[in-house]
Write an enzyme that holds these catalytic residues in place. Sequence first.
Site, short mmCIF file in Angstrom:
data_model
loop_
_atom_site.label_atom_id
_atom_site.label_comp_id
_atom_site.label_asym_id
_atom_site.label_seq_id
_atom_site.Cartn_x
_atom_site.Cartn_y
_atom_site.Cartn_z
N SER A 105 1.00 -1.14 0.02
CA SER A 105 -0.01 0.04 0.01
C SER A 105 0.70 1.31 0.17
O SER A 105 1.94 1.22 0.39
CB SER A 105 -0.80 -0.22 1.21
N TYR B 132 -2.46 -0.69 10.44
CA TYR B 132 -2.13 -0.96 8.94
C TYR B 132 -0.84 -0.38 8.49
O TYR B 132 -0.40 -1.33 7.81
CB TYR B 132 -3.47 -0.21 8.20
#
Length: 639
Positions: A514, A527
């Site tokens: 990501s 995350y």
Amino acid sequence: MQEKLQNIAKLSQHYGANPDFVFLGGGNTSVKDEKTLYIKPSGVALATIQPEQFLAMERQAIRALFTTELPADASGREAAAKAVMAAAVRPLGAGRPSVEAPVHEVIDYSYVVHLHPALVNGMTCAEEGKAACAKLFPEALWLDYCDPGCTLAFVVKKALDEAKAASGKQPQLVFLQNHGVFVGADSAEEIRRLYEHIVDTLKRAYAQAGVAVGVPALGEPDRDTLLASAPALRTILGTAEARVIVHCVGAGEAQGGPLTPDHIVYAKSFAYRGAADAAGIAAFVAERGYQPKVVEVPGKALFTVGDSLKDARAVAVALANARQVQALAAAFGGAHFLSERQYKFIENWEVESYRRKVSLATGAASRLGNRVSVVTGGAQGFGLGIAQTLAANGALVVIADMNAEGAASAAKELCDAYGADRATSVAVNIADEDSVAAMFAAVTKDFGGVDLLVANAGVLRAGSVKEMSKKDWDFVTNINYTGYFLCVKYAAKVMAAQIVDGKGLWSDVVQVNSKSGLEGSNKNGAYAGSKFGTIGLTQSFAKELVTDCIKVNSVCPGNFYDGPLWSDPERGLFVQYLNTGKVPGAKTVEDVRRFYEDKVPMRRGCLPVDVARAIMYCVEQAYETGQAIPVTGGQVMLH
Ligand SMILES: NC(=O)c1ccc[n+]([C@@H]2O[C@H](COP(=O)([O-])OP(=O)(O)OC[C@H]3O[C@@H](n4cnc5c(N)ncnc54)[C@H](O)[C@@H]3O)[C@@H](O)[C@H]2O)c1
Ligand SMILES: [Zn+2]
């Protein structure tokens, strides 16, 4: 004629749909009147044939075969016969007639149904088949084996002419040794009655001999053998251009030898028996002149080999049929295999045949050339889009997801779009080691190995560091961080086993990271931390696994605003971020969305196809590993 065509279509569909009668499309049917023979063309399945699909052939023109002078050598003769058959098609060029068309022509009866049922071949492929046939079917004609193609037509014609001269009428059943049966009748009902008679009679004979009629069961394969041998076989049997599939059907014995032409075409005359090593296979190739399609590691595992999973499964069907026929033949003195001259004729003939050329033409020429590609989290979102792009570019895709139903329906969608067996699905929880190990064992059982792992499955729980529960923290970390480690651990073992004696093709791990793995994310520490951490894993794994010819890279997408992660109306991030107040001043979901889109120089969210293209780059390039590649529309720039 219309009614007769409907009858023969119905008969064809009836037998074609029943695996007891037809396997791998073998057999053909016809109906005729005075002038015209209507026959099932090559390339059309019995199970689905429609009345209008029968190929019209002028009978007089077919008969020319019996008066034309043909070349003496086998391939010249078959080519000349093919030309005669092509010239009999009306209108010219309407389709490809089967090589068995002239046999249909010489049978007096208007309906002819020719099949290769296992129950019948248990007798035709038996040492004492001829005697059994005389006893069980005294009204039938038995023909000793002869080469398929026009030789068969000549032999059948001669035998039928003689029988007719002797009794005034052709027999309705013609059993062909090591091949199958022709049944002729003047009505569809009679064809059915005759087949019922054949089946009932044979079933009684098998029962009397104490022989079970089903396919003999196979055992479970030995897991260690499976995980070591199948990947090695892929390399030994594959080439630099084309990866092959090694499909495990269980553990047990391969076919004992060549039984019928069908079996040779699909499974070859002989199986390889022995350890899955390069020297053993090389010796087999030197002796037989071809690579094995069936490999038996005695007592441990039985494999079939194909250019694709579909091919390997077709070999498995032929193998199962051969094992069944062989077991049935025990009722009549045991299996009778074709002689060297007989099976070599088929092997040479098969090399020139159409269907082999067609199957070789698929897959290998595409960009991803049949790479076995496991996509975790492929049931939806980025994973599904990636799976679609990979399949469109010639990969064989395994959708591996916790959502078993979603994975199955995604795989079905891919098969509908790209062909049977181009995708499969498997249920997995990537955070559970046993589940991951079982998933790679299942993939290896189906395909024989893995060429590409797309480690895509990931989750997100947003929240302030001051508020986030340990439970949520663990949930994200277990899946995103530990789950990636587990998937690479088991994928790498399989990929490494594909390197044999230092030789093999490169494999790839591509992690879907990501942009939050490149830059911190506010109120999203669990995350972002998991994504930063996995870049460390990618770099470390890359350094280690390069010696196993495995490249390891990450791609780092920007936000997929149209996907469920962001746009789900209840649990999506836009809603979550609105509720956690992550975007100051935002009053609606739309406000949150605009805020994020404005951060991207290219002014749009990331799409699955953008990620898929980056993955394709990782796979196709040959000089980069351990990298983390942004796919962010310019939002994150490396320095
Ligand atoms: N959506 C985005 O904006 C975005 C942006 C950058 C990176 N990513 C990354 O892309 C990847 C895919 O994200 P997405 O938005 O498509 O996700 P998604 O939530 O839409 O889909 C995730 C899939 O993974 C499966 N899954 C979840 N946990 C699993 C587990 N433990 N085992 C097996 N399967 C599991 C789910 O069932 C689901 O099918 C993730 O790694 C994510 O971090 C997403
Ligand atoms: Zn046949």
